[in-house]
Motif scaffolding. Structure first.
Motif, PDB file in Angstrom:
ATOM      1  N   ALA A  91       0.842  -1.193   0.000  1.00 20.59           N
ATOM      2  CA  ALA A  91       0.000   0.000   0.000  1.00 20.59           C
ATOM      3  C   ALA A  91       0.877   1.242   0.000  1.00 20.59           C
ATOM      4  O   ALA A  91       2.045   1.201   0.389  1.00 20.59           O
ATOM      5  CB  ALA A  91      -0.910   0.009   1.226  1.00 20.59           C
ATOM      6  N   ARG A  92       0.279   2.344  -0.420  1.00 19.42           N
ATOM      7  CA  ARG A  92       0.988   3.629  -0.490  1.00 19.42           C
ATOM      8  C   ARG A  92       1.417   4.104   0.889  1.00 19.42           C
ATOM      9  O   ARG A  92       2.516   4.608   1.075  1.00 19.42           O
ATOM     10  CB  ARG A  92       0.074   4.652  -1.160  1.00 19.42           C
ATOM     11  CG  ARG A  92       0.685   6.005  -1.403  1.00 19.42           C
ATOM     12  CD  ARG A  92      -0.282   6.919  -2.146  1.00 19.42           C
ATOM     13  NE  ARG A  92      -1.638   6.884  -1.628  1.00 19.42           N
ATOM     14  CZ  ARG A  92      -2.087   7.672  -0.646  1.00 19.42           C
ATOM     15  NH1 ARG A  92      -1.306   8.547  -0.082  1.00 19.42           N
ATOM     16  NH2 ARG A  92      -3.343   7.584  -0.236  1.00 19.42           N
ATOM     17  N   ASP A  93       0.535   3.960   1.879  1.00 14.31           N
ATOM     18  CA  ASP A  93       0.862   4.417   3.228  1.00 14.31           C
ATOM     19  C   ASP A  93       0.104   3.581   4.248  1.00 14.31           C
ATOM     20  O   ASP A  93      -0.679   2.700   3.904  1.00 14.31           O
ATOM     21  CB  ASP A  93       0.562   5.915   3.396  1.00 14.31           C
ATOM     22  CG  ASP A  93      -0.893   6.279   3.133  1.00 14.31           C
ATOM     23  OD1 ASP A  93      -1.782   5.409   3.255  1.00 14.31           O
ATOM     24  OD2 ASP A  93      -1.145   7.447   2.798  1.00 14.31           O
ATOM     25  N   LEU A  94       0.354   3.854   5.530  1.00 11.65           N
ATOM     26  CA  LEU A  94      -0.268   3.096   6.604  1.00 11.65           C
ATOM     27  C   LEU A  94      -1.787   3.198   6.550  1.00 11.65           C
ATOM     28  O   LEU A  94      -2.483   2.210   6.784  1.00 11.65           O
ATOM     29  CB  LEU A  94       0.248   3.602   7.958  1.00 11.65           C
ATOM     30  CG  LEU A  94      -0.293   2.838   9.153  1.00 11.65           C
ATOM     31  CD1 LEU A  94       0.803   2.569  10.141  1.00 11.65           C
ATOM     32  CD2 LEU A  94      -1.441   3.564   9.792  1.00 11.65           C
ATOM     33  N   HIS A  95      -2.304   4.358   6.234  1.00 13.42           N
ATOM     34  CA  HIS A  95      -3.755   4.531   6.178  1.00 13.42           C
ATOM     35  C   HIS A  95      -4.397   3.587   5.160  1.00 13.42           C
ATOM     36  O   HIS A  95      -5.433   2.976   5.435  1.00 13.42           O
ATOM     37  CB  HIS A  95      -4.120   5.984   5.838  1.00 13.42           C
ATOM     38  CG  HIS A  95      -3.753   6.943   6.912  1.00 13.42           C
ATOM     39  ND1 HIS A  95      -2.604   7.683   6.871  1.00 13.42           N
ATOM     40  CD2 HIS A  95      -4.372   7.257   8.077  1.00 13.42           C
ATOM     41  CE1 HIS A  95      -2.530   8.419   7.957  1.00 13.42           C
ATOM     42  NE2 HIS A  95      -3.573   8.185   8.711  1.00 13.42           N
ATOM     43  N   ASP A  96      -3.783   3.465   3.995  1.00 16.47           N
ATOM     44  CA  ASP A  96      -4.318   2.570   2.969  1.00 16.47           C
ATOM     45  C   ASP A  96      -4.212   1.111   3.404  1.00 16.47           C
ATOM     46  O   ASP A  96      -5.142   0.324   3.209  1.00 16.47           O
ATOM     47  CB  ASP A  96      -3.592   2.763   1.639  1.00 16.47           C
ATOM     48  CG  ASP A  96      -3.946   4.071   0.947  1.00 16.47           C
ATOM     49  OD1 ASP A  96      -4.880   4.772   1.420  1.00 16.47           O
ATOM     50  OD2 ASP A  96      -3.283   4.406  -0.052  1.00 16.47           O
ATOM     51  N   ALA A  97      -3.077   0.728   3.995  1.00 17.90           N
ATOM     52  CA  ALA A  97      -2.899  -0.652   4.454  1.00 17.90           C
ATOM     53  C   ALA A  97      -3.909  -0.984   5.550  1.00 17.90           C
ATOM     54  O   ALA A  97      -4.501  -2.072   5.556  1.00 17.90           O
ATOM     55  CB  ALA A  97      -1.473  -0.862   4.958  1.00 17.90           C
ATOM     56  N   ALA A  98      -4.129  -0.061   6.479  1.00 18.32           N
ATOM     57  CA  ALA A  98      -5.091  -0.287   7.564  1.00 18.32           C
ATOM     58  C   ALA A  98      -6.508  -0.381   7.020  1.00 18.32           C
ATOM     59  O   ALA A  98      -7.305  -1.211   7.465  1.00 18.32           O
ATOM     60  CB  ALA A  98      -4.974   0.823   8.605  1.00 18.32           C
ATOM     61  N   ALA A  99      -6.843   0.458   6.054  1.00 16.02           N
ATOM     62  CA  ALA A  99      -8.189   0.431   5.473  1.00 16.02           C
ATOM     63  C   ALA A  99      -8.471  -0.913   4.818  1.00 16.02           C
ATOM     64  O   ALA A  99      -9.554  -1.488   4.979  1.00 16.02           O
ATOM     65  CB  ALA A  99      -8.361   1.569   4.469  1.00 16.02           C
ATOM     66  N   VAL A 100      -7.496  -1.437   4.088  1.00 14.30           N
ATOM     67  CA  VAL A 100      -7.653  -2.745   3.444  1.00 14.30           C
ATOM     68  C   VAL A 100      -7.805  -3.824   4.516  1.00 14.30           C
ATOM     69  O   VAL A 100      -8.674  -4.697   4.427  1.00 14.30           O
ATOM     70  CB  VAL A 100      -6.461  -3.061   2.513  1.00 14.30           C
ATOM     71  CG1 VAL A 100      -6.491  -4.500   2.041  1.00 14.30           C
ATOM     72  CG2 VAL A 100      -6.456  -2.109   1.330  1.00 14.30           C
ATOM     73  N   ALA A 101      -6.984  -3.760   5.551  1.00 23.27           N
ATOM     74  CA  ALA A 101      -7.039  -4.755   6.623  1.00 23.27           C
ATOM     75  C   ALA A 101      -8.389  -4.733   7.335  1.00 23.27           C
ATOM     76  O   ALA A 101      -8.948  -5.788   7.647  1.00 23.27           O
ATOM     77  CB  ALA A 101      -5.915  -4.503   7.626  1.00 23.27           C
TER      78      ALA A 101
END
Length: 151
Positions: A91-101
């Motif tokens: 993911a581009r950043d932590l926010h995107d990775a967390a949203a997917v998770a």
């Protein structure tokens, strides 16, 4: 235009006029390449879920299906009333990775037959932090063996 070169049509229009040469740019000696900040990075995700007791065979089968549906799943640990899923997310950043998770469990609940449990924990760390923790001996052990295992 160079012999044999075709001009582009409206779909891929060229900004150069026929016969116009393309300007070349150079990089000064000593200039350093800086990676664009919006490129995807790898994030280590640990997702914890829990809820009402479910048959262990059904939980295992559902987590195995989730691993099949989500090929980057590293490992899952499970009991009758909770599970932990660990995997790498690009993911581009932590926010995107967390949203997917945070969407993972709900989006796969029906297709994988996952129990109707809620997400009770989420950790998302970058690759460097993950490896630093492992090296210092206080992070989660590397996900071996990979797969779905009981606690």
């Amino acid at each position: 235009m160079r012999p044999g070169a075709a001009s582009r049509s409206a779909g891929g229009a060229s900004s150069r006029a026929a016969g116009e040469e393309r300007a070349l740019t150079s990089v000064a000696a000593g200039d350093r390449y800086e990676q664009p900040e919006d490129l995807p990075r790898l994030w280590h995700v640990t997702l914890s879920v829990s809820g009402r007791e479910a048959p262990l065979k059904e939980v295992r089968r559902a987590l195995e299906q989730l691993a099949h549906d989500h090929p980057f799943l590293l490992t899952s640990r499970y009991a009758g009333d909770h599970a932990e899923i660990r995997y790498w997310e690009e993911a581009r950043d932590l926010h995107d990775a967390a949203a997917v998770a945070l969407r993972l469990w709900g989006e796969h609940r029906q297709s994988a037959g996952l129990p109707p449990w809620e997400i009770v924990g989420l950790e998302v760390i970058d690759r460097e932090t993950y490896h630093q923790r492992i090296a210092e001996g206080y992070g989660p052990p590397p996900a071996t063996p990979v797969g779905v295992h009981p606690y």
